[in-house]
Design a protein around this motif. Structure first.
Motif, PDB file in Angstrom:
ATOM      1  N   SER A  22       3.957  -1.052  -1.281  1.00  0.00           N
ATOM      2  CA  SER A  22       2.653  -0.810  -1.819  1.00  0.00           C
ATOM      3  C   SER A  22       1.657  -1.170  -0.657  1.00  0.00           C
ATOM      4  CB  SER A  22       2.430  -1.953  -2.609  1.00  0.00           C
ATOM      5  OG  SER A  22       3.091  -1.722  -3.977  1.00  0.00           O
ATOM      6  N   GLU A  23       1.771  -2.069   0.282  1.00  0.00           N
ATOM      7  CA  GLU A  23       0.857  -2.110   1.389  1.00  0.00           C
ATOM      8  C   GLU A  23       0.711  -0.936   2.321  1.00  0.00           C
ATOM      9  OE1 GLU A  23       0.006  -5.370   4.635  1.00  0.00           O
ATOM     10  OE2 GLU A  23       1.799  -4.444   4.911  1.00  0.00           O
ATOM     11  N   ILE A  24       1.969  -0.110   2.441  1.00  0.00           N
ATOM     12  CA  ILE A  24       2.027   0.955   3.252  1.00  0.00           C
ATOM     13  C   ILE A  24       1.272   2.039   2.610  1.00  0.00           C
ATOM     14  CG2 ILE A  24       3.484   2.612   4.062  1.00  0.00           C
ATOM     15  CD1 ILE A  24       5.794   0.617   4.269  1.00  0.00           C
ATOM     16  N   ILE A  25       1.448   2.304   1.186  1.00  0.00           N
ATOM     17  CA  ILE A  25       0.705   3.213   0.597  1.00  0.00           C
ATOM     18  C   ILE A  25      -0.815   3.104   0.447  1.00  0.00           C
ATOM     19  CG2 ILE A  25       0.588   4.213  -1.557  1.00  0.00           C
ATOM     20  CD1 ILE A  25       3.389   3.794  -2.215  1.00  0.00           C
ATOM     21  N   ARG A  26      -1.265   1.732   0.223  1.00  0.00           N
ATOM     22  CA  ARG A  26      -2.715   1.439   0.292  1.00  0.00           C
ATOM     23  C   ARG A  26      -3.233   1.768   1.533  1.00  0.00           C
ATOM     24  NH1 ARG A  26      -0.992  -2.748  -3.060  1.00  0.00           N
ATOM     25  NH2 ARG A  26      -0.776  -4.071  -1.411  1.00  0.00           N
ATOM     26  N   THR A  27      -2.505   1.369   2.539  1.00  0.00           N
ATOM     27  CA  THR A  27      -3.160   1.579   4.186  1.00  0.00           C
ATOM     28  C   THR A  27      -2.906   3.222   4.508  1.00  0.00           C
ATOM     29  OG1 THR A  27      -2.441  -0.271   4.751  1.00  0.00           O
ATOM     30  CG2 THR A  27      -2.810   1.140   6.492  1.00  0.00           C
ATOM     31  N   ALA A  28      -2.202   3.810   3.934  1.00  0.00           N
ATOM     32  CA  ALA A  28      -2.248   5.304   4.078  1.00  0.00           C
ATOM     33  C   ALA A  28      -3.266   6.051   3.277  1.00  0.00           C
ATOM     34  CB  ALA A  28      -0.585   5.791   3.696  1.00  0.00           C
ATOM     35  N   LEU A  29      -3.556   5.559   2.280  1.00  0.00           N
ATOM     36  CA  LEU A  29      -4.646   6.011   1.342  1.00  0.00           C
ATOM     37  C   LEU A  29      -5.965   5.943   2.082  1.00  0.00           C
ATOM     38  CD1 LEU A  29      -3.515   5.535  -2.082  1.00  0.00           C
ATOM     39  CD2 LEU A  29      -3.703   7.586  -1.231  1.00  0.00           C
ATOM     40  N   GLU A  30      -6.075   4.659   2.600  1.00  0.00           N
ATOM     41  CA  GLU A  30      -7.354   4.261   3.355  1.00  0.00           C
ATOM     42  C   GLU A  30      -7.466   5.235   4.631  1.00  0.00           C
ATOM     43  OE1 GLU A  30      -6.972   0.239   4.027  1.00  0.00           O
ATOM     44  OE2 GLU A  30      -7.331  -0.614   1.930  1.00  0.00           O
ATOM     45  N   ARG A  31      -6.507   5.497   5.153  1.00  0.00           N
ATOM     46  CA  ARG A  31      -6.840   6.356   6.431  1.00  0.00           C
ATOM     47  C   ARG A  31      -6.576   7.753   6.438  1.00  0.00           C
ATOM     48  NH1 ARG A  31      -3.123   2.702  10.770  1.00  0.00           N
ATOM     49  NH2 ARG A  31      -4.200   0.800  10.504  1.00  0.00           N
ATOM     50  N   TYR A  32      -6.006   8.309   5.323  1.00  0.00           N
ATOM     51  CA  TYR A  32      -5.910   9.489   5.165  1.00  0.00           C
ATOM     52  C   TYR A  32      -6.990  10.446   5.024  1.00  0.00           C
ATOM     53  CZ  TYR A  32      -3.292  13.983   4.074  1.00  0.00           C
ATOM     54  OH  TYR A  32      -2.787  15.140   4.074  1.00  0.00           O
ATOM     55  N   ASP A  33      -7.307  11.635   5.886  1.00  0.00           N
ATOM     56  CA  ASP A  33      -8.214  12.503   5.609  1.00  0.00           C
ATOM     57  C   ASP A  33      -7.893  13.628   4.715  1.00  0.00           C
ATOM     58  OD1 ASP A  33     -10.294  14.471   6.074  1.00  0.00           O
ATOM     59  OD2 ASP A  33      -9.453  15.138   7.981  1.00  0.00           O
ATOM     60  N   PHE A  34      -8.584  13.376   3.512  1.00  0.00           N
ATOM     61  CA  PHE A  34      -8.090  14.212   2.320  1.00  0.00           C
ATOM     62  C   PHE A  34      -8.705  15.858   2.334  1.00  0.00           C
ATOM     63  CE2 PHE A  34      -7.113  10.238   0.420  1.00  0.00           C
ATOM     64  CZ  PHE A  34      -6.008  10.499  -0.138  1.00  0.00           C
ATOM     65  N   ALA A  35      -9.550  16.055   3.319  1.00  0.00           N
ATOM     66  CA  ALA A  35     -10.142  17.327   3.458  1.00  0.00           C
ATOM     67  C   ALA A  35      -9.271  18.350   3.901  1.00  0.00           C
ATOM     68  CB  ALA A  35     -11.121  16.930   4.645  1.00  0.00           C
ATOM     69  N   ASN A  36      -8.159  17.818   4.634  1.00  0.00           N
ATOM     70  CA  ASN A  36      -7.140  18.782   5.217  1.00  0.00           C
ATOM     71  C   ASN A  36      -5.839  18.763   4.370  1.00  0.00           C
ATOM     72  OD1 ASN A  36      -9.082  19.914   7.351  1.00  0.00           O
ATOM     73  ND2 ASN A  36      -8.532  17.891   8.365  1.00  0.00           N
TER      74      ASN A  36
END
Length: 116
Positions: A22-36
């Motif tokens: 869950s921590e991995i997923i939350r961190t990934a979502l915080e860092r991800y650039d959804f524009a691309n």
């Protein structure tokens, strides 16, 4: 998500690079650039993760604007974050602290009252 992908998600947890999937997923979502984001539809396995309210709102908003599912965005974010996490050095195994030796206290002999 395929089974191998779930194993890949669990590996950083086993290596102590992350506390939980869950921590991995939350961190990934915080860092991800959804524009691309690029949406793909591979075979999948369902997992469950708790997200902070604001993160969930953001995810729903982006999913609507991109005409895709929240799950697709989560998968894209995790897929982008895992290589970074896997490349990170493993923390050294914590050595247990040596136990402090307590001084041995000698018991005092107490005098018992004489019987009458």
């Amino acid at each position: 998500m395929e089974i191998e992908y779930l194993d890949r998600l669990n590996e950083p947890v086993r290596d102590r690079k992350a506390k939980s999937v869950s921590e991995i997923i939350r961190t990934a979502l915080e860092r991800y650039d959804f524009a691309n984001v690029v949406v793909m539809h591979p075979a999948q396995v369902q997992i469950s993760v708790r997200l902070p309210v604001e993160m969930r709102r953001m995810l729903k908003k982006v999913a609507r604007s991109r005409h895709t599912s929240e799950g697709q965005l989560v998968r894209a974010a995790v897929e982008a974050y895992l290589p970074e996490l896997e490349a990170a050095p493993s923390p050294e195994a914590k050595k247990p602290k040596p136990r402090r030796k307590r001084p041995v206290l000698k018991k005092r002999r107490t005098r018992t009252s004489k019987k009458r």
